[in-house]
Design an enzyme around this catalytic site. Sequence first.
Site, PDB file in Angstrom:
ATOM      1  N   HIS A   1       0.770   5.229   1.333  1.00  0.00           N
ATOM      2  CA  HIS A   1       0.237   6.079   2.180  1.00  0.00           C
ATOM      3  C   HIS A   1       0.123   7.508   1.482  1.00  0.00           C
ATOM      4  O   HIS A   1       1.200   7.796   1.077  1.00  0.00           O
ATOM      5  CB  HIS A   1       0.957   6.076   3.503  1.00  0.00           C
ATOM      6  CG  HIS A   1       1.028   4.980   4.674  1.00  0.00           C
ATOM      7  ND1 HIS A   1       0.057   4.628   5.647  1.00  0.00           N
ATOM      8  CD2 HIS A   1       1.645   3.789   4.364  1.00  0.00           C
ATOM      9  CE1 HIS A   1       0.479   3.649   6.171  1.00  0.00           C
ATOM     10  NE2 HIS A   1       1.452   3.034   5.159  1.00  0.00           N
TER      11      HIS A   1
ATOM     12  N   HIS B   1       0.648  -1.175  -0.008  1.00  0.00           N
ATOM     13  CA  HIS B   1       0.196  -0.121  -0.143  1.00  0.00           C
ATOM     14  C   HIS B   1       0.716   1.184   0.152  1.00  0.00           C
ATOM     15  O   HIS B   1       1.964   1.272   0.479  1.00  0.00           O
ATOM     16  CB  HIS B   1      -0.920   0.093   1.021  1.00  0.00           C
ATOM     17  CG  HIS B   1      -0.288  -0.224   2.497  1.00  0.00           C
ATOM     18  ND1 HIS B   1       0.006  -1.663   2.798  1.00  0.00           N
ATOM     19  CD2 HIS B   1      -0.007   0.545   3.439  1.00  0.00           C
ATOM     20  CE1 HIS B   1       0.681  -1.482   3.991  1.00  0.00           C
ATOM     21  NE2 HIS B   1       0.669  -0.046   4.527  1.00  0.00           N
TER      22      HIS B   1
HETATM   23  P1  5GP Z   1       1.695  -0.065   7.414  1.00  0.00           P
HETATM   24  O1  5GP Z   1       2.588   0.154   8.802  1.00  0.00           O
HETATM   25  O2  5GP Z   1       1.610  -1.549   7.206  1.00  0.00           O
HETATM   26  O3  5GP Z   1       2.410   0.713   6.292  1.00  0.00           O
HETATM   27  O4  5GP Z   1       0.092   0.852   7.346  1.00  0.00           O
HETATM   28  C1  5GP Z   1      -0.832  -0.118   7.830  1.00  0.00           C
HETATM   29  C2  5GP Z   1      -1.968   0.927   8.057  1.00  0.00           C
HETATM   30  O5  5GP Z   1      -3.179   0.321   7.687  1.00  0.00           O
HETATM   31  C3  5GP Z   1      -1.839   1.891   9.137  1.00  0.00           C
HETATM   32  O6  5GP Z   1      -1.687   2.874   8.893  1.00  0.00           O
HETATM   33  C4  5GP Z   1      -3.176   1.385   9.788  1.00  0.00           C
HETATM   34  O7  5GP Z   1      -3.776   2.501  10.516  1.00  0.00           O
HETATM   35  C5  5GP Z   1      -4.078   1.046   8.766  1.00  0.00           C
HETATM   36  N1  5GP Z   1      -5.250  -0.177   9.010  1.00  0.00           N
HETATM   37  C6  5GP Z   1      -4.969  -1.247   9.574  1.00  0.00           C
HETATM   38  N2  5GP Z   1      -6.134  -1.728   9.481  1.00  0.00           N
HETATM   39  C7  5GP Z   1      -7.050  -1.103   8.938  1.00  0.00           C
HETATM   40  C8  5GP Z   1      -8.425  -1.263   8.658  1.00  0.00           C
HETATM   41  O8  5GP Z   1      -8.906  -2.276   9.030  1.00  0.00           O
HETATM   42  N3  5GP Z   1      -9.034  -0.256   7.911  1.00  0.00           N
HETATM   43  C9  5GP Z   1      -8.324   0.885   7.416  1.00  0.00           C
HETATM   44  N4  5GP Z   1      -9.178   1.747   6.871  1.00  0.00           N
HETATM   45  N5  5GP Z   1      -6.996   1.023   7.850  1.00  0.00           N
HETATM   46  C10 5GP Z   1      -6.393   0.039   8.557  1.00  0.00           C
END
Ligand code: 5GP
Length: 148
Positions: free
Chosen positions: A109, A107
């Site tokens: 951000h 993903h």
């Molecule tokens: P990572 O640390 O893997 O780059 O970011 C994962 C992101 O996904 C985090 O910012 C977290 O807040 C978001 N996230 C995790 N679970 C969910 C969810 O069920 N729904 C949404 N909308 N965001 C999520």
Amino acid sequence: MINDEVSTMDNCIFCKIVAGQIPSAKVYEDHETFAFLDIAPANKGHCLVVPKKHMATVEEAAPEALAAMMRAAKKVARAISSAQGNTAYNIVVNNGREAGQIVFHLHLHVIPRYADDELVIDWERAKRRAKYASGEIEQVRLAIGKFL
Ligand code: 5GP
Ligand code: ZN
């Protein structure tokens, strides 16, 4: 694209969001990508852009998939900026556990930024610790260059 055509991985939360099996605040969708608001934003309007097809990391992504994600991220970033009045944003990929990746469905951000927000990416402290010794930058350049 209908949901049946989206390849999914069992127990992947973002695959379930793409398939509509769990709810999300969707902001954008096209043939290859899906974008929704992060549930725990760094600033309000923080969005996540994901490929519809499951892939865990950048290594697993074809260049075309990365291009589609960046194309969607740019659209989403422009829409956030128009809606919220910010002129700056970060586009960030946390790739791998040590880089802060928690959800192993690739993903981007997209995070709107403001002059007085308290979001700190502490490059300055890291830069003081990671300084090159004399001549080391050339060794590092050569070591990386062997693989390119
Ligand atoms: P990572 O640390 O893997 O780059 O970011 C994962 C992101 O996904 C985090 O910012 C977290 O807040 C978001 N996230 C995790 N679970 C969910 C969810 O069920 N729904 C949404 N909308 N965001 C999520
Ligand atoms: Zn997935």
